[in-house]
Design a protein around this motif. Structure first.
Motif, PDB file in Angstrom:
ATOM      1  N   ALA A 155      12.641  47.906  55.299  1.00  0.00           N
ATOM      2  CA  ALA A 155      13.789  47.342  56.496  1.00  0.00           C
ATOM      3  C   ALA A 155      15.088  47.628  55.868  1.00  0.00           C
ATOM      4  N   SER A 170      15.892  37.301  52.860  1.00  0.00           N
ATOM      5  CA  SER A 170      14.837  38.298  52.767  1.00  0.00           C
ATOM      6  C   SER A 170      13.511  37.229  52.850  1.00  0.00           C
ATOM      7  N   GLY A 216      13.323  51.491  59.573  1.00  0.00           N
ATOM      8  CA  GLY A 216      14.432  50.559  59.827  1.00  0.00           C
ATOM      9  C   GLY A 216      15.696  51.178  60.268  1.00  0.00           C
ATOM     10  N   SER A 241       6.769  37.901  57.257  1.00  0.00           N
ATOM     11  CA  SER A 241       6.649  39.034  57.874  1.00  0.00           C
ATOM     12  C   SER A 241       7.898  39.062  58.764  1.00  0.00           C
ATOM     13  N   ALA A 242       8.716  38.150  59.038  1.00  0.00           N
ATOM     14  CA  ALA A 242       9.923  38.413  59.803  1.00  0.00           C
ATOM     15  C   ALA A 242      10.989  37.347  59.406  1.00  0.00           C
ATOM     16  N   CYS A 266       8.748  45.228  67.061  1.00  0.00           N
ATOM     17  CA  CYS A 266      10.140  45.055  66.927  1.00  0.00           C
ATOM     18  C   CYS A 266      10.955  44.808  68.177  1.00  0.00           C
ATOM     19  N   GLN A 303      17.675  40.544  56.327  1.00  0.00           N
ATOM     20  CA  GLN A 303      18.885  40.514  57.695  1.00  0.00           C
ATOM     21  C   GLN A 303      20.168  39.788  56.871  1.00  0.00           C
ATOM     22  N   SER A 359       8.691  40.242  64.614  1.00  0.00           N
ATOM     23  CA  SER A 359      10.113  40.376  64.586  1.00  0.00           C
ATOM     24  C   SER A 359      10.933  38.953  65.146  1.00  0.00           C
ATOM     25  N   ASP A 378       9.339  42.832  52.589  1.00  0.00           N
ATOM     26  CA  ASP A 378       9.002  43.436  53.839  1.00  0.00           C
ATOM     27  C   ASP A 378      10.265  43.186  54.904  1.00  0.00           C
ATOM     28  N   CYS A 379      11.124  42.349  54.635  1.00  0.00           N
ATOM     29  CA  CYS A 379      11.811  42.163  55.712  1.00  0.00           C
ATOM     30  C   CYS A 379      13.193  41.382  55.334  1.00  0.00           C
ATOM     31  N   CYS A 430      10.735  50.372  64.656  1.00  0.00           N
ATOM     32  CA  CYS A 430      12.219  49.609  64.557  1.00  0.00           C
ATOM     33  C   CYS A 430      12.846  50.063  65.621  1.00  0.00           C
TER      34      CYS A 430
END
Length: 476
Positions: A289, A341, A247, A381-382, A152, A332, A427, A329-330, A205
């Protein structure tokens, strides 16, 4: 007495030669006097003429306009009137310039207020994606220092430094300008598990407050550590989670901290007062997350329970969203009403908080891997989003970071370009200005050891994002 003498006495002219001589003598006197007078007068006239001619020859010739100006000499009253008119013209011009400046400022203020209203409503979408130019491989800066995979990272609010954490249990602070390592928070020493001042297990995180006053980090040992970012001094330790902390996110403009864990809970903390606030439950599996913006709510990705949830803290309620077929998994937030996502089924989804299904869903976002007939999508993954814009970035272990453009109303995802990076992209973070993107790269996935990319290097990569220069308008 003779006759001649008598004639002279009486004044009578004498006759003969004597009289003629006298008359001629008088004429000569008169002529000489006249000649003298003419000579004197003529001399004066000649002197005046010669003087005028000399002055004319010495004086430079003037243009016709100047002669006319001299002829039209200005009176005092006319001069005052002309200057008054000139002054009034200057005042009028200054007032017009001030009015234009006020109109421009009012337009700017109105535009800013409109943006603020749209941002609060979660509808602001600035168009910047189409201006982004793919960077050259040589322009990507690689910062190496961690021994194991980066898990991260965060960027300070002023875009001056990067904090990165890894599976080697260390946290490093980097200067963005020079690329130098500014500080290292080492792994906790053995025997300090009771009162740790650093991490003794994988750091999963991190989050930094919007004023840059606090840095929070969470690890597999169920701990949340609070740091002072400038000096990297340890301040507090929060305990309470029953499993790995997965997270962290600060509410923008405050010191309220949200945390989530593999224990399926979401906790709320007040960092400024070093206090625990409350715990929220709802997920059916380990939470992977979490993110938050300025509203008093947060969003979480539920991992294998296949849900994205919005937690409304004051109402103590939650909204549940479904869309991915794999483990989420991720994620924002893009703005207050939209988020992006990624899942291990290879899909990327854009959500609106007013709809329970994705507004846009891109399957196999990074392609397929494996032998023919046995292909599987690359895990996403990100993910990262430049706030309040249409620019999104996703990462996998497909040897690239992919940039996307969100369509009008966030209802479509269009690929823009690929940025080559070998390894697991664990990340991704945009700078606040959107001038660069930072990627945390590792040989392994941040949550496990399912694959290992041997040719990858555990590093922090700074990717510059240059804007395409605007073409000049036609005819300009």
């Amino acid at each position: 007495m003779s006759s001649t003498a008598v004639a002279r006495k009486r004044g009578k002219p004498t006759s003969g030669a004597g009289a003629g001589a006298v008359a001629s003598k008088r004429r000569r006197k008169t002529d000489s006097a006249g000649a003298k007078g003419k000579a004197k007068g003529g001399g004066k006239m000649n002197e005046e003429i010669s003087s005028d001619s000399e002055s004319e020859s010495l004086r430079p010739r003037k243009a016709e306009g100047e002669e006319e100006e001299e002829e039209l000499e200005e009176t005092v009253q006319e001069k005052k009137l002309r200057l008054a008119k000139l002054y009034l013209e200057q005042l009028k011009q200054q007032e017009e310039e001030k009015a234009e400046a006020r109109d421009f400022e009012e337009d700017q203020v109105a535009g800013r207020l409109k943006e603020d209203v749209l941002e609060q409503r979660g509808r602001l979408q600035k168009s910047v994606a189409k201006e982004i130019q793919a960077p050259a491989q040589a322009d990507i800066r690689i910062l190496r220092g961690h021994q194991l995979s980066i898990t991260c990272l965060v960027i300070t609010p002023d875009d001056s430094a990067i904090f990165s954490a890894a599976k080697d249990c260390t946290i490093m602070k980097w200067s963005i300008e020079s690329g130098r390592k500014l500080h290292v928070i080492p792994r906790a020493k053995k025997g300090t598990e009771g009162k740790p001042c650093s991490h003794s297990s994988h750091v999963l995180c991190m989050a930094i407050s919007s004023d840059g006053k606090y840095l929070a980090s969470g690890d597999r040992s169920k701990l949340i550590l609070i740091w002072e970012p400038e000096s990297c001094q340890h301040l507090y330790t929060f305990t309470g989670h029953r499993d790995s902390v997965s997270g962290l996110a600060f509410r923008r403009g405050t010191h309220q901290l949200f945390s989530t864990s593999h224990d399926r809970s979401v906790k709320v903390w007040n960092v400024a007062e070093n206090a625990y606030v409350e715990t929220l439950f709802g997920h059916q599996d380990a939470v992977a997350a979490l993110d938050a913006l300025s509203r008093e709510c947060c969003v979480t990705a539920g991992g294998r329970d296949g849900t994205v949830r919005v937690w409304k803290i004051p109402e103590e309620s939650q909204l549940v969203f479904y869309g991915h077929q794999g483990s989420i998994d991720c994620l924002q937030l893009i703005n207050e009403e939209h988020m992006v996502s990624g899942a291990d089924d290879g899909s990327v989804a854009v959500w609106g908080l007013s709809k329970k299904r994705p507004l846009a869903l891109q399957r196999e976002a990074h392609g397929l891997r494996g032998e023919p007939g046995l292909e599987q999508p690359f895990w996403v993954s990100a993910v990262a989003a430049l706030p309040n814009t249409d620019l999104v970035a996703t990462g996998s272990h497909s040897s690239c970071v992919r940039l996307w453009q969100c369509g009008e109303g966030f209802r479509r995802l269009t690929p823009l370009c690929d940025i080559p990076l070998v390894g697991f992209i664990n990340s991704l973070k945009f700078s606040s200005t959107g001038d660069f993107l930072v990627a945390g790269v590792g040989q392994e996935h941040r949550l496990g050891r399912w694959w290992r990319v041997k040719e990858a290097r555990n590093s922090v990569c700074i990717i510059p994002l240059r804007r395409v220069p605007t073409s000049p308008a036609a005819g300009s």
